[in-house]
Design a protein around this motif. Structure first.
Motif, mmCIF file in Angstrom:
data_model
loop_
_atom_site.group_PDB
_atom_site.id
_atom_site.type_symbol
_atom_site.label_atom_id
_atom_site.label_comp_id
_atom_site.label_asym_id
_atom_site.label_seq_id
_atom_site.Cartn_x
_atom_site.Cartn_y
_atom_site.Cartn_z
ATOM 1 N N PRO B 533 0.804 -1.218 0.000
ATOM 2 C CA PRO B 533 0.000 0.000 0.000
ATOM 3 C C PRO B 533 0.847 1.282 0.000
ATOM 4 O O PRO B 533 0.316 2.353 -0.282
ATOM 5 C CB PRO B 533 -0.815 -0.093 1.284
ATOM 6 N N ASP B 534 2.118 1.173 0.303
ATOM 7 C CA ASP B 534 2.940 2.390 0.325
ATOM 8 C C ASP B 534 3.306 2.834 -1.081
ATOM 9 O O ASP B 534 3.224 4.009 -1.416
ATOM 10 C CB ASP B 534 4.214 2.134 1.123
ATOM 11 N N THR B 535 3.709 1.860 -1.887
ATOM 12 C CA THR B 535 4.177 2.222 -3.229
ATOM 13 C C THR B 535 3.184 1.818 -4.307
ATOM 14 O O THR B 535 3.353 2.155 -5.459
ATOM 15 C CB THR B 535 5.500 1.517 -3.518
ATOM 16 N N TRP B 536 2.170 1.089 -3.938
ATOM 17 C CA TRP B 536 1.207 0.529 -4.862
ATOM 18 C C TRP B 536 1.893 -0.320 -5.936
ATOM 19 O O TRP B 536 1.662 -0.181 -7.118
ATOM 20 C CB TRP B 536 0.326 1.605 -5.493
ATOM 21 N N GLU B 537 2.750 -1.131 -5.466
ATOM 22 C CA GLU B 537 3.440 -2.038 -6.349
ATOM 23 C C GLU B 537 2.842 -3.426 -6.161
ATOM 24 O O GLU B 537 2.560 -3.828 -5.022
ATOM 25 C CB GLU B 537 4.914 -2.050 -5.968
ATOM 26 N N LEU B 538 2.669 -4.127 -7.260
ATOM 27 C CA LEU B 538 2.169 -5.497 -7.175
ATOM 28 C C LEU B 538 3.317 -6.389 -6.759
ATOM 29 O O LEU B 538 4.306 -6.526 -7.485
ATOM 30 C CB LEU B 538 1.601 -5.928 -8.521
ATOM 31 N N LEU B 539 3.227 -6.964 -5.566
ATOM 32 C CA LEU B 539 4.359 -7.722 -5.052
ATOM 33 C C LEU B 539 4.380 -9.140 -5.593
ATOM 34 O O LEU B 539 5.370 -9.613 -6.106
ATOM 35 C CB LEU B 539 4.312 -7.744 -3.524
ATOM 36 N N THR B 540 3.232 -9.802 -5.447
ATOM 37 C CA THR B 540 3.209 -11.177 -5.921
ATOM 38 C C THR B 540 1.768 -11.592 -6.208
ATOM 39 O O THR B 540 0.831 -10.909 -5.812
ATOM 40 C CB THR B 540 3.835 -12.121 -4.873
ATOM 41 N N THR B 541 1.628 -12.678 -6.904
ATOM 42 C CA THR B 541 0.300 -13.240 -7.103
ATOM 43 C C THR B 541 0.334 -14.686 -6.637
ATOM 44 O O THR B 541 1.338 -15.392 -6.792
ATOM 45 C CB THR B 541 -0.124 -13.211 -8.584
ATOM 46 N N LEU B 542 -0.778 -15.082 -6.058
ATOM 47 C CA LEU B 542 -0.908 -16.457 -5.580
ATOM 48 C C LEU B 542 -2.137 -17.046 -6.244
ATOM 49 O O LEU B 542 -3.133 -16.358 -6.432
ATOM 50 C CB LEU B 542 -1.074 -16.476 -4.059
ATOM 51 N N CYS B 543 -2.048 -18.304 -6.565
ATOM 52 C CA CYS B 543 -3.161 -18.894 -7.291
ATOM 53 C C CYS B 543 -3.247 -20.372 -6.954
ATOM 54 O O CYS B 543 -2.231 -21.054 -6.832
ATOM 55 C CB CYS B 543 -2.947 -18.697 -8.793
ATOM 56 N N GLN B 544 -4.442 -20.841 -6.762
ATOM 57 C CA GLN B 544 -4.617 -22.262 -6.466
ATOM 58 C C GLN B 544 -5.881 -22.730 -7.174
ATOM 59 O O GLN B 544 -6.919 -22.864 -6.547
ATOM 60 C CB GLN B 544 -4.705 -22.475 -4.950
ATOM 61 N N PRO B 545 -5.813 -22.941 -8.466
ATOM 62 C CA PRO B 545 -7.023 -23.380 -9.159
ATOM 63 C C PRO B 545 -7.357 -24.815 -8.777
ATOM 64 O O PRO B 545 -6.470 -25.529 -8.297
ATOM 65 C CB PRO B 545 -6.636 -23.263 -10.633
ATOM 66 N N PRO B 546 -8.554 -25.273 -9.006
ATOM 67 C CA PRO B 546 -9.666 -24.529 -9.580
ATOM 68 C C PRO B 546 -10.478 -23.834 -8.489
ATOM 69 O O PRO B 546 -10.258 -24.089 -7.310
ATOM 70 C CB PRO B 546 -10.477 -25.637 -10.232
ATOM 71 N N GLY B 547 -11.392 -23.052 -8.905
ATOM 72 C CA GLY B 547 -12.298 -22.415 -7.952
ATOM 73 C C GLY B 547 -11.889 -21.002 -7.645
ATOM 74 O O GLY B 547 -10.712 -20.707 -7.496
ATOM 75 N N GLN B 548 -12.885 -20.135 -7.585
ATOM 76 C CA GLN B 548 -12.610 -18.734 -7.291
ATOM 77 C C GLN B 548 -12.420 -18.546 -5.797
ATOM 78 O O GLN B 548 -12.951 -19.296 -4.989
ATOM 79 C CB GLN B 548 -13.779 -17.881 -7.775
ATOM 80 N N ILE B 549 -11.671 -17.493 -5.469
ATOM 81 C CA ILE B 549 -11.430 -17.200 -4.061
ATOM 82 C C ILE B 549 -12.711 -16.653 -3.444
ATOM 83 O O ILE B 549 -13.364 -15.776 -4.007
ATOM 84 C CB ILE B 549 -10.304 -16.159 -3.926
ATOM 85 N N ARG B 550 -13.067 -17.176 -2.305
ATOM 86 C CA ARG B 550 -14.279 -16.712 -1.658
ATOM 87 C C ARG B 550 -13.949 -15.816 -0.463
ATOM 88 O O ARG B 550 -14.479 -14.734 -0.338
ATOM 89 C CB ARG B 550 -15.093 -17.924 -1.204
ATOM 90 N N ASP B 551 -13.073 -16.286 0.377
ATOM 91 C CA ASP B 551 -12.718 -15.526 1.572
ATOM 92 C C ASP B 551 -11.208 -15.411 1.640
ATOM 93 O O ASP B 551 -10.491 -16.293 1.187
ATOM 94 C CB ASP B 551 -13.197 -16.262 2.835
ATOM 95 N N LEU B 552 -10.761 -14.335 2.220
ATOM 96 C CA LEU B 552 -9.332 -14.115 2.381
ATOM 97 C C LEU B 552 -9.100 -13.657 3.798
ATOM 98 O O LEU B 552 -9.892 -12.889 4.330
ATOM 99 C CB LEU B 552 -8.870 -12.993 1.455
ATOM 100 N N CYS B 553 -8.036 -14.115 4.410
ATOM 101 C CA CYS B 553 -7.708 -13.498 5.679
ATOM 102 C C CYS B 553 -6.252 -13.746 6.028
ATOM 103 O O CYS B 553 -5.695 -14.800 5.738
ATOM 104 C CB CYS B 553 -8.694 -13.943 6.755
ATOM 105 N N PHE B 554 -5.624 -12.708 6.581
ATOM 106 C CA PHE B 554 -4.230 -12.797 6.994
ATOM 107 C C PHE B 554 -4.156 -13.401 8.388
ATOM 108 O O PHE B 554 -5.039 -13.157 9.219
ATOM 109 C CB PHE B 554 -3.602 -11.402 7.042
ATOM 110 N N GLY B 555 -3.089 -14.124 8.632
ATOM 111 C CA GLY B 555 -2.860 -14.595 9.988
ATOM 112 C C GLY B 555 -2.418 -13.447 10.868
ATOM 113 O O GLY B 555 -1.981 -12.418 10.379
ATOM 114 N N ARG B 556 -2.538 -13.622 12.152
ATOM 115 C CA ARG B 556 -2.170 -12.544 13.065
ATOM 116 C C ARG B 556 -1.043 -12.986 13.988
ATOM 117 O O ARG B 556 -0.732 -14.166 14.071
ATOM 118 C CB ARG B 556 -3.368 -12.149 13.937
ATOM 119 N N LEU B 557 -0.483 -12.009 14.644
ATOM 120 C CA LEU B 557 0.551 -12.220 15.655
ATOM 121 C C LEU B 557 1.663 -13.116 15.135
ATOM 122 O O LEU B 557 2.333 -12.772 14.161
ATOM 123 C CB LEU B 557 -0.085 -12.768 16.941
ATOM 124 N N SER B 558 1.802 -14.283 15.732
ATOM 125 C CA SER B 558 2.923 -15.127 15.329
ATOM 126 C C SER B 558 2.696 -15.776 13.969
ATOM 127 O O SER B 558 3.620 -16.306 13.364
ATOM 128 C CB SER B 558 3.151 -16.199 16.384
#
Lengths: 518, 841
Positions: B533-558
């Motif tokens: 979000p600082d530079t608005w640079e696309l860092l990486t893409t992740l993909c695991q077909p098949p199926g569209q992504i429904r939910d996303l969430c980052f892990g927290r703390l450790s």
């Protein structure tokens, strides 16, 4: 029971100048008073003593105007050639001016007659000024020298020829009677000390210097020349503080407003700019011709601008008190005093105040919407004055009716006059990107409703014809916009190295037009 | 992986419980005789509210399924009958919240009616339906058996009508209970009890003007032979002379433009109240033609109206889970607001970081703030700020998205309308928290934030800069910042677009910031893109077909290096953001993924084979910490972790994930459920018990006197010989308790009680006698319960005996009738008191 929520009129951001205290302050001047002089106005100076008369140097004369007079109260015409740089002594009793023939003349304001003549310059003297003790005059001349003259004996006290080009600007220090600043076409600004007999400081402006100005504290120096206005810090040994480039032609003059601590500069580009203390432009005056001279009265009540076409433009500040007096009287109502008993009673500190429930004030169209009178609500929103000055009200009411599903009912059953009113409104605003979407639905409904009866009325038919043409033109325009957008897109795409990184947003205008075209 | 692990974990002591905010508008509320209380059904309990303060006093709990009807006992206005879908009718003392009796009917009950003239008889709504398609409802009457048992089976049902409308407001009792009227579709039936005869009246489905005549509700004038019926097209018909087959007449009142939902006569029969979808309460004056008063904009369409027995107070229940109390002058005097869930919850469940209140969209165009701790509605925030028109089939602005920033100082909302029709309108609004008014104030309203509707949005979670990211169907995502727009030179505290991003013109679905806001993940169908979000640079893409992504969430703390995603093709993936590779994945149909803001735990609700399971796991390891099978039978789409007020020290390892925060979720039936631990419940119970004791002993001068007396006694007794004095001590305290714990209104007259009371305070001289007497008393009571009314002699003699034994000098001889009277009084009392004593050891 919840109260009725009135329709919310959307406010659209006003593009352009932002309204601040400064703009309000500088806008509070009356329209400029134009006084025709005999030639280009090269110098205006205000007397520092009230009533703040001002001397205007133009062609071969110097006119002194009173603060409220349009005719000169004094005029000095004893110049054989063009006069330059008329300036007052600190007490406002004497006036000094140079001229094209190199002679410096000293006048008494009261007696009109020339008191002294200082001869010695071989070329035109463009800048003259009293030193702050009032007994000496400093002058800058095209013969590359600047000289200090004694008023009493009218002899030359000292002469400095350090500049290598014409000297066009002189500013004496207000605190030290021996210091003065000169600006020259050799791109330098020099600070001279009469006591040492030479310059003590030299600053490189980088352009021919047109005007120099010292702050009342003597700490800061303003020099203008070329397109630049530069501020120098004298206490730091002449270090440049800021360089401002807000004009697009040569900056010819500058002055300080003492009450509001603002710097004003005038330029050949016909603008007067007002800078605040952090040197941001806060206001801008436009003039009719290129500006040569500029002065502001010590209490900011008058801004005088002299131009190349010989017009002196004087702006007076609006008198606030008059207005207040007027409104006060109106508000007070009738002068007789009846039934004042109890009306001037104010609540005490420990009184428990029981407020009357505030009555909700509704606009006419809101009242009608509240009672579901849809046609009437639309009519009152389309009233003549609202239609022209507040089109957003009518559009909001149309959107509200559409939301309620009663827009068709509101538009139906209208006679020729009221239908023409609606069509007029459509014609005026249907291309406005803010309103086009709701108005297009209104247009559709109108066409649906009155399809059969349109031929019966020539007025409506004509209006519809115009609407058709308007929309055709608009469609063409949109198409052009889209073409431009396509060109821009390709340009942007070729600029961006990484393609997968976001494409830049199209400018909002183009976005709006895209919408409309869709 | 998860499924296998599930089998290993056995059942723990964590239960799914329904928590707060159940519907209070399911059935008409009823107002007590003295207008002080209003009772309404709420899930499997009956809630008692005060009409003056609008506070929830207590609830009558005991039913196991939805309570479907309540009615006051016509014989005793302090008792209330309730019927439930669990097939029981219960009789309560609603002021103290005591269950008096349970009548077991057997089949599920849908409504309950009582009439003053039919004492001991209640009328019930039953479903005859064995086959589900055309479920038939019937009205039955049953005589409540008069037995002293707590639980009684009432099997004798006599059918009044076997074909009635499923809507309980289509049945009403006529004047003095002489007849009962019920309407079904286009047919109005009136059944006269005395003649045992039914008269039926029919209406045509539509008339010439296209009016829809189907009945929607019915009410009978309590003082006049007049039946009012409401119809689908908003007409009200007043039927008279209906005891003739042919000569009946009706007149029509028409104000409502949509179906009439409810009708109610005032007890004097002078006025008729009607309400419908328009949210306007209309008061018609009977016999004055169409003269009427209206009370508009009550908020929420009106479902039920009921009047207090003295006609001074009306209660109107609304579709937005609200009861409005309207006082005499036809003015609103109070509001009882429950959690508004409506048919759909459009926004996610959220927690306001400041007030810790649950936030979701409430009444139309508003966000509601609901305190889960106090189970109380706090306030509504008007988002749309437009007049809501209560009309069927109108497409109006609704709050569809809302999100808070970390500190709770910003709120972003999206409202939209016209999703079905082509002209979609939506607004993105940003609200700033105002410290002085302690509420949110509109800061920026953006009219065309995107060219198509907004799918998701999230605030960056860093403390210093707030940034909002929205994704929309126009295949763009936009970042919004405060005061970034240089073009308009607006003040710095407005929001404007900072960045527009897209990825191969794919539609973005979800966006989320990492815990430290250094990364933004946006999912584009099958691909997850990670941005800085600082530079608005696309860092990486992740993909695991098949199926569209429904939910996303980052892990927290450790576990902050992990990114979790669920796909539509039954996959739960966990990516490691350092290696940009898939760490693990498991096949699981996840309908909702929710991260706990206070710990690493992530909860996944999985819907499989018609029930939902819960898995709680840490992203670092692919084994669940906790599983709970069959949480509910529907899909779960909304869930939230609510931080607890104070940390629990969970003892069990499996419950530790509930220590810091509590997990709430919303089922498709719009029930708010939560997980509760055994330890927590114990604590709740103990605290409630303590509360009860505190409540029951009111601090009166009398009590203070007694208490002092007792304390003195205790002081005296304890040093000498406590063992000997104990029984006597107990005896006296029990009788005092009896007296103190029984509400004054159910006690016999003071003159009757006085002697007993004085006796109980007297210190008897022999302990032996005391014991004897008490045993005698017990025997006595047992016998009494067994005995029928007829045999009185034996008991009378016993009574004589005992009276002589205890108070022979004090009581003068009573006549037999008097004694019998006294006996009966004491007998009725006795069951109460024993119940009381048992419940409060």
């Amino acid at each position: 029971m919840a109260s009725f929520k009135p329709t919310r009129i959307q406010t659209y951001p006003k593009l352009g100048e932002k309204v601040t205290e400064d703009t309000l302050y500088w806008k509070s001047y009356k329209p400029a008073l134009q006084i025709k002089e005999f030639g280009a106005v090269t110098k205006i100076e205000f007397s520092s003593l009230p009533p703040h008369n001002y001397a205007v140097t133009a062609s071969t004369r110097i006119h002194v105007y009173g603060p409220h007079s349009q005719e000169p109260t004094r005029s000095f015409t004893r110049f054989r050639d063009t006069a330059y740089g008329g300036s007052f002594r600190g007490d406002g009793k004497l006036l000094v001016a140079g001229s094209e023939d190199g002679i410096i003349r000293l006048f008494d304001i009261k007696s009109l007659g020339a008191l002294r003549q200082f001869t010695g310059h071989s070329k035109a003297v463009h800048a003259t000024s009293f030193l702050s003790d009032g007994f000496r005059v400093v002058s800058g001349s095209d013969d590359l020298s600047c000289r200090v003259w004694d008023v009493a004996s009218s002899v030359e006290l000292s002469s400095f020829t350090e500049h290598t080009d014409y000297i066009r600007a002189v500013a004496p220090s207000k605190l030290n009677p021996d210091l003065f600043v000169t600006g020259s076409y050799d791109h330098t600004v020099k600070v001279f000390d009469v006591r040492t007999g030479s310059s003590v400081m030299t600053m490189q402006h980088g352009h021919p210097v047109e005007c120099v100005l010292l702050y009342p504290s003597d700490a800061l120096l303003v020099s203008t020349g070329g397109r630049y206005v530069k501020i120098w810090d004298l206490l730091k040994g002449g270090q440049q503080l800021v360089s401002l480039k807000n004009h697009h032609k040569t900056v010819t003059c500058a002055c300080l407003s003492s009450t509001s601590n603002k710097l004003l500069t005038g330029s050949l580009d016909r603008h007067v700019k007002v800078y605040n203390s952090s040197y941001k432009v806060v206001h801008n005056f436009d003039c009719a011709a290129s500006i040569l001279s500029l002065a502001i009265a010590p209490n900011d009540s008058i801004v005088a601008v002299g131009m190349t076409n010989g017009v002196l433009s004087v702006r007076h500040k609006k008198q606030k008190e008059e207005k207040e007096m007027l409104t006060d009287r109106r508000r007070r109502g009738p002068a007789y005093r009846v039934n004042v008993k109890g009306k001037n009673f104010g609540p005490k500190q420990y009184d428990f105040l029981v407020n009357k429930p505030a009555k909700q004030h509704l606009q006419k169209h809101d009242k009608q919407l509240k009672s579901f009178e849809v046609s009437k609500a639309l009519d009152s929103a389309l009233e003549a004055w609202k239609r022209s000055s507040k089109p957003e009200v009518a559009v909001v009411v149309m959107m509200e009716l559409n939301r309620r599903g009663t827009l068709k009912n509101a538009l139906a059953g209208r006679d020729e006059a009221s239908l023409a009113r609606i069509l007029d409104f459509l014609l005026k605003y249907i291309t406005d990107p803010r309103f086009s979407r709701p108005l297009l639905t209104v247009g559709d409904i109108v066409l649906d409703l009155y399809q059969q009866v349109i031929p019966q009325s020539p007025v409506v038919e004509r209006l519809l014809q115009r609407l058709l043409e308007l929309l055709g033109r608009e469609a063409e325009l949109q198409q052009e916009f889209l073409q431009v957008l396509g060109i821009l897109d390709t340009l942007f795409a070729s600029l961006n190295l990484r393609k997968d990184v976001a494409t830049l947003a199209a400018p909002p205008v183009a976005q709006g037009s895209q919408l409309q075209a869709a | 992986m998860f499924r296998e692990a599930k089998n290993m974990v056995e059942r723990s002591d964590i239960r799914v419980v329904r928590c707060g905010g159940s519907k209070i508008n399911f059935r008409p509320p009823i107002i007590s005789n003295d207008s002080r209380f209003v009772l309404c059904v709420s899930g499997d309990s009956v809630k008692v509210y005060s009409t003056r303060t609008e506070e929830w006093l207590h609830s009558l709990q005991g039913h196991t399924k939805q309570v479907t009807g309540i009615a006051f006992n016509p014989a005793n206005h302090l008792q209330v009958y309730s019927c439930s879908a669990d097939g029981t009718v219960k009789l309560w003392d609603f002021i103290d919240g005591i269950l008096i009796k349970t009548f077991i009917i057997g089949s599920p009950l849908f409504a309950l009616y009582v009439s003053k003239e039919h004492e001991g008889v209640i009328f019930l709504h039953l479903s005859k339906g064995t086959h589900h398609k055309n479920e038939c409802f019937q009205l039955v009457s049953t005589h409540l058996p008069k037995s002293a048992d707590q639980e009684v089976e009432a099997k004798e049902l006599s059918v009044v009508s076997s074909h009635i409308s499923p809507n309980p407001s289509c049945t009403a009792f006529g004047r003095g209970g002489e007849y009962i009227a019920f309407a079904r579709k286009l047919q109005l039936d009136v059944y006269f009890f005395r003649k045992q005869k039914t008269y039926s009246f029919y209406l045509k489905a539509t008339d010439k003007k296209g009016a829809k005549n189907a009945f929607t509700c019915i009410a009978c004038n309590p003082t006049d032979d007049c039946i009012a019926t409401g119809h689908e097209d908003g007409k009200i018909r007043l039927w008279r002379n209906f005891n003739h087959k042919k000569e009946y007449t009706y007149s029509t009142l028409h104000w409502h433009h949509n179906a009439v939902n409810t009708l109610c006569f005032t007890p004097e029969g002078t006025n008729l109240l009607s309400g419908g979808i328009e949210s306007v309460l209309v008061q018609w004056q009977c016999g004055a033609g169409s003269k009427k008063d209206v009370l508009p904009r009550l908020g929420g369409s009106i479902l039920h109206v009921s009047a207090s027995p003295d006609g001074q107070l009306f209660c109107v229940s609304h579709s937005d889970n609200k009861i409005t109390v309207i006082e005499d002058g036809f003015k609103v005097s109070g509001l009882i607001q429950g959690l508004v869930t409506g048919d759909t919850v459009l926004t996610d469940l959220m927690i306001d970081p400041r007030s810790k209140a649950l936030v979701l969209n409430g009444k139309p165009g508003h966000l509601q703030f609901y305190s889960l701790l106090r189970d109380k509605h706090l306030y509504n925030l008007d988002i749309v700020q437009q007049e809501y028109i209560y009309e069927a089939g109108l497409d109006q602005f609704e709050v569809v998205k809302a999100v808070f920033d970390v500190k709770g100082s910003w709120l972003a909302t999206v409202e939209e309308r016209g999703r079905e029709s082509s002209d979609l309108e939506f607004f993105l609004k940003l609200w700033a928290f105002d410290e002085t008014t302690q509420s949110f104030v509109l800061n920026t309203s953006i009219s065309a934030a995107h060219t198509d509707r907004i799918i998701s949005m999230c605030f960056s979670s860093s403390e210093e800069t707030t940034m909002l990211v929205t994704t929309a169907e126009d295949s763009q995502f936009k970042a919004w910042c405060q005061g970034a727009d240089a073009d308009t030179q607006q003040d710095q505290n407005f929001w404007s677009c900072d960045f527009v991003g897209s990825y191969h013109n794919l539609k973005p679905t979800n966006c989320t910031f990492s815990a430290d806001s250094s990364l933004l993940a946006v999912s584009f169908q099958e691909v997850v893109t990670v941005w800085s979000p600082d530079t608005w640079e696309l860092l990486t893409t992740l993909c695991q077909p098949p199926g569209q992504i429904r939910d996303l969430c980052f892990g927290r703390l450790s576990c902050s290096k992990y990114l979790l995603g669920t796909t539509t093709k039954n996959l739960l993936c966990c990516w490691n953001l350092l290696t940009c590779a898939l760490e693990w994945s498991t096949s699981l149909e996840v309908s909702k993924l929710q991260a706990d803001p206070l710990s690493e735990n992530v909860a996944a609700f999985s819907y499989q084979s018609k029930h939902t399971d819960l898995f709680v796991f840490k992203p670092s390891e692919p084994l669940p910490l906790f599983t709970h099978e069959k949480v509910c039978s529907e899909k779960v789409h909304r869930a939230i972790f609510v931080p607890r007020e104070e940390l629990l020290n969970g003892c069990d390892e499996r419950c530790q994930w509930l220590n810091g925060s509590q997990l709430y979720f919303l089922t498709q039936n719009m029930d708010l459920m939560t997980f509760s631990m055994a330890t927590e419940e114990d604590r709740m119970l103990s605290s409630s018990k303590r509360l009860v004791i505190d409540d029951s002993i009111a601090v009166t001068p009398f009590y203070l006197l007694l208490g002092k007396h007792r304390q003195q006694q205790q002081k005296l007794n304890t040093p000498s010989h406590p063992a000997a004095d104990k029984p006597q001590q107990k005896q006296s305290s029990v009788s005092i308790k009896q007296l103190l714990h029984t509400p004054a209104h159910v006690l016999p007259a003071a003159s009757v009680l006085c002697s007993m009371f004085v006796n109980s305070l007297l210190i008897s001289n022999t302990g032996v006698r005391e014991e004897m007497e008490s045993s005698e008393q017990e025997m006595d009571s047992e016998k009494e319960e067994e005995d029928s009314e007829g045999e009185m002699e034996t008991r009378d003699s016993q009574q004589d005996l005992r009276a002589q034994g205890s108070v022979d000098e004090v009581t003068p001889k009573l006549s037999k009738a008097q004694e019998r009277e006294l006996k009966r009084v004491r007998k009725t009392d006795f069951s109460w008191m024993t119940g009381l004593i048992v419940s409060k050891p």
